[in-house]
Design a protein around this motif. Sequence first.
Motif: not given
Length: 303
Positions: A105-129
């Motif tokens: 969402f932040a990448r598509i609508y950057p002007d709408m996002v003030y900040g993000i709290v990531f709580v134990d987030p999934l990574s786009a590199n999760d397939n590394t496992y």
Amino acid sequence: MKKGLSLKSKVIEDQNISYRIFGEGDIDLVIEMGLGAVAGEWWHIAEQLSKQFAVLLYERGRNISKARSPKNIAEELHALLMKLPCKGKITFLAHSQGGLYAQQFARIYPDMVYGIVFVDPLSANDNTYKSVFLTAKEQKKSGFNKSENFVNMKKLASCHLGPVIKLIMRKAPPFYYYDQFSPEAKKYILDELTKAELHDVALEEYRLAHEEKEICQLKEKGDFPKIPIVLITHESEFEIKEIMEFGQTTKEFAVKVEDLWQSLMQEYLTFSDQSILLRANNSGHYIHLTNFEVIMQALQWIS
């Protein structure tokens, strides 16, 4: 009925999305839940947060005729927000796989996002496992692949074995980590978990969150907006014990799993020069249920 237990719904791009706004005024905090989660898990948290924020708690759509990709999910949330009182910037409180959707969402609508709290987030590199744990047995014990649980639950739900599901889930997350849900919240959570469509959409969300063509752009750091980020991760010693217990693994293997998990999550710190890391003491993956204080600490830092 308590105010948090009544959900509204809107049809957004063929998705029937259930939601509730906690607090007054324009929405300034959005809760993006984890994979397969339902609103009842977060009602009491949204009510506490509503003392300082106008909180949107919503359930992602369950119509899998439209791909459950991070991009589509982000666009659906945007369309929902456009129909609600939301005129300023929002902060995300994003747990687990919800982290992937918040960053999309932040990448598509950057002007709408003030900040993000990531709580134990999934990574786009999760397939590394898959390259770290080479055998199918190791991959299963690592706990990285979440699809098997949803396959099993979908089978039970499809066979109308709701009582069996409820019996299982009363001893599983989120109940394993928090037993103070209101009776209404408990009923809501358990009733939703008996619906095959919930597990069906969770499987599709999980699949597309690991599909390279859907997530490749989420690995890029350069085009991420310059916003404050707080990354909250679980306590390693706590999680190592859980991996050993539930995966029936050695400590050496559990440490290997935990080291990879932490390294993948900490990639988020490289997305912004306004980022900090917080560790949730005595907490595993369900930090929002076991350590609410660190959630508030993160939101106060961003504010």
